[in-house]
Design an enzyme around this catalytic site. Structure first.
Site, PDB file in Angstrom:
ATOM      1  N   ARG A  15      13.458 -22.913 -62.728  1.00  0.00           N
ATOM      2  CA  ARG A  15      12.573 -24.082 -62.658  1.00  0.00           C
ATOM      3  C   ARG A  15      11.248 -23.728 -61.956  1.00  0.00           C
ATOM      4  O   ARG A  15      10.210 -23.621 -62.590  1.00  0.00           O
ATOM      5  CB  ARG A  15      13.274 -25.255 -61.943  1.00  0.00           C
ATOM      6  CG  ARG A  15      12.578 -26.600 -62.108  1.00  0.00           C
ATOM      7  CD  ARG A  15      11.431 -26.883 -61.168  1.00  0.00           C
ATOM      8  NE  ARG A  15      11.818 -26.804 -59.753  1.00  0.00           N
ATOM      9  CZ  ARG A  15      10.949 -26.860 -58.764  1.00  0.00           C
ATOM     10  NH1 ARG A  15       9.642 -26.975 -59.027  1.00  0.00           N
ATOM     11  NH2 ARG A  15      11.350 -26.771 -57.506  1.00  0.00           N
ATOM     12  N   ASP A  16      11.312 -23.467 -60.669  1.00  0.00           N
ATOM     13  CA  ASP A  16      10.081 -23.262 -59.900  1.00  0.00           C
ATOM     14  C   ASP A  16       9.391 -21.961 -60.306  1.00  0.00           C
ATOM     15  O   ASP A  16       8.169 -21.841 -60.217  1.00  0.00           O
ATOM     16  CB  ASP A  16      10.400 -23.234 -58.398  1.00  0.00           C
ATOM     17  CG  ASP A  16       9.176 -23.487 -57.518  1.00  0.00           C
ATOM     18  OD1 ASP A  16       8.143 -23.926 -58.048  1.00  0.00           O
ATOM     19  OD2 ASP A  16       9.255 -23.227 -56.306  1.00  0.00           O
ATOM     20  N   HIS A 207      12.283 -23.493 -48.048  1.00  0.00           N
ATOM     21  CA  HIS A 207      11.793 -23.064 -49.369  1.00  0.00           C
ATOM     22  C   HIS A 207      10.446 -22.375 -49.139  1.00  0.00           C
ATOM     23  O   HIS A 207       9.425 -23.038 -48.979  1.00  0.00           O
ATOM     24  CB  HIS A 207      11.655 -24.323 -50.230  1.00  0.00           C
ATOM     25  CG  HIS A 207      11.118 -24.131 -51.604  1.00  0.00           C
ATOM     26  ND1 HIS A 207      11.891 -24.288 -52.741  1.00  0.00           N
ATOM     27  CD2 HIS A 207       9.882 -23.822 -52.057  1.00  0.00           C
ATOM     28  CE1 HIS A 207      11.148 -24.074 -53.821  1.00  0.00           C
ATOM     29  NE2 HIS A 207       9.928 -23.801 -53.441  1.00  0.00           N
ATOM     30  N   CYS A 240       2.387 -22.331 -57.735  1.00  0.00           N
ATOM     31  CA  CYS A 240       2.233 -23.790 -57.765  1.00  0.00           C
ATOM     32  C   CYS A 240       1.003 -24.111 -58.569  1.00  0.00           C
ATOM     33  O   CYS A 240      -0.100 -23.697 -58.204  1.00  0.00           O
ATOM     34  CB  CYS A 240       2.133 -24.358 -56.362  1.00  0.00           C
ATOM     35  SG  CYS A 240       1.849 -26.142 -56.382  1.00  0.00           S
ATOM     36  N   ASN A 249       7.737 -17.732 -55.306  1.00  0.00           N
ATOM     37  CA  ASN A 249       8.767 -17.942 -54.291  1.00  0.00           C
ATOM     38  C   ASN A 249       9.155 -16.603 -53.683  1.00  0.00           C
ATOM     39  O   ASN A 249       8.970 -15.560 -54.303  1.00  0.00           O
ATOM     40  CB  ASN A 249      10.032 -18.512 -54.963  1.00  0.00           C
ATOM     41  CG  ASN A 249       9.835 -19.910 -55.493  1.00  0.00           C
ATOM     42  OD1 ASN A 249       9.343 -20.104 -56.597  1.00  0.00           O
ATOM     43  ND2 ASN A 249      10.221 -20.893 -54.706  1.00  0.00           N
TER      44      ASN A 249
END
Lengths: 302, 302
Positions: A15-16, A207, A240, A249
């Site tokens: 996802r991220d 996170h 992002c 990440n």
């Protein structure tokens, strides 16, 4: 310094990580990748997002991915949902857990969700209620908890106030997002010192993004303060879209290396992670951004 | 947690970085690079090594480099010397300070220096005596202080014993080298807990490589334990020719970022470092391996 014996790694790469990949990845490739991640011993995988495809075209196949992955017993397959409509679709895909999200920064929240913080809270509350009524657990993401690309440093007290509102709604866990990857351990320490008197270590997850290379140092500081749940993305995928210059990440395999060398159990196999990483490298046609993948590629060549 | 207010960064890129670059860098380029480093506010630069050119052809121009750089007042220009012959050449080049080196691992020492640890100590003692007789200060490097690629983990007590011998010889500072870049903060903590009762924080420097991505976490732990001197190499250059798979030093600019964001003074300018890094990227014709350089390149493109 006392460290936890056991840590839960929550894999957010599908996802991220993927949501910030410009190159479209096919549903079959996503599914094959997630199935490999399931075999690595990870107990939690955030597989997709039900944000409207207009905003994140990469994840337009959210329901299809959720329906086609092989579910391994003991693994929680989660998805991000922005609102009731997203939740409905996630439930149709038989998601195990949903995540709601917002930002601690008013400007970032506005740019990311197109609402003020005050207007976001009731929307999330509805989602949490409906999800729980459908028998699903709910995780919360609070982003820009240390700094915002638009507003600069964020006061820990502001994070605490919103964290309280989210807990009040009934979320099971709150993931504190250092979205732009600029934090250093003293800032993490100050944030956790502000939160921990009111929130259990078990309720909080960290996170970290790794734009400035400080993510593992921040993880270590969090471990020392009792945190036992960390989000990460295989191969350091991510970024992002609403935070210019933000890198991925912290890489799951780098996190795993540090935890393993410190004698902290995770249940995750490095070999299987590297295998899943190599697969994704072949899909994306580029090297992934982690130290362990670099070491692995070097050793392969030698 | 109490952190130091001020930290000294010792730049080892021109020596520890370049010695592992396969591409030969011209003397003029080295000189131009070191001159740029001098302008950044660094107070210490290890500019070259007087190890025999047979072993490190990249640094065969050691004396020439030392003679052609522009010496900025207040900056110490140091060089590595393996023995008396190397010291003589370094003195001819008017070096400010010399470094002697050995390994805490018997096998690594043998492979690196071609002598046992017991046979190395008297050689270093001669060099230290002669250097001091010539009015030069001497720094010691002790490598593989946490782990050796051949012997595995190294006992802190062994490091302590050799550190004691080196101090006895009269070195002014001991740089503890985590040569292969595999350490995690709990190992650094154990090492320093063993050493600090007997050695002053001011006598010790930490020298981390970043193979596994844990270098900044290890720096942070060292800061918390009172260490105020750190070695690093611009752009994360470096490695170890006798330690397979070892990656470069922690990048000076990544170290500087973390220290700066934590409010710790160094006197070093990030802009000037990035400028020096960009120069070296153009010389090497490849991107340098640091998060700050990545951020810089991204922002340049955007």
């Amino acid at each position: 310094m006392k460290l936890p014996n056991k840590v839960t790694i929550k894999e957010v790469g599908p996802r991220d990580g993927l949501q910030n990949e410009s190159q479209q990845v096919g549903t079959d490739n996503k599914t094959a990748w997630i199935n490999r991640l399931s075999e690595s011993g990870l107990s939690y995988i955030e597989v997709t997002s039900f944000v409207h495809p207009k905003w994140i075209p990469q994840l337009a196949d959210a329901k299809e991915v959720l329906s086609s992955i092989k579910r391994k017993p003991g693994v929680t397959y989660a998805a991000l949902v922005p609102n009731r409509r997203g939740l409905e679709r996630a439930l149709e895909g038989n998601v195990d857990e949903v995540s709601v999200f917002m930002s601690a920064s008013e400007t970032h929240n506005k740019k990311n969700i197109n609402k003020t913080i005050a207007d976001t809270l009731p929307v999330l509350k509805e989602v949490v209620q409906d999800a729980k009524a459908a028998g699903k657990s709910v995780r919360g993401y609070l982003s820009t908890v240390i700094a915002c690309p638009h507003e600069g440093l964020i006061e820990p007290e502001r994070v605490k106030a919103i964290a309280g509102e989210l807990r009040e709604m009934g979320i099971e866990e709150l993931s504190l997002g250092e979205t732009i990857g600029v934090a250093v351990p003293s800032q993490v320490e100050r944030l956790l010192e502000t939160l921990l008197p009111d929130f259990s270590e078990k309720f909080l997850a960290m996170h970290f993004h790794d734009t400035r290379g400080t993510a593992l140092a921040n993880v270590w500081k969090s471990l020392e303060m009792g945190i036992t749940t960390f989000d990460s993305a295989l191969g350091g995928l991510g970024g992002c879209p609403y935070a210019k210059g933000a890198a991925g990440n912290v890489a799951t395999e780098d996190l795993l290396y540090m935890l393993g060398a410190a004698g902290i159990e995770t249940g995750v196999s490095m070999d299987k992670l590297i295998e899943a990483g190599s697969y994704m490298e072949s899909v994306l046609g580029k090297p992934m951004n982690s130290r362990q993948m670099e070491v692995y590629r070097k050793v392969e060549v030698e």
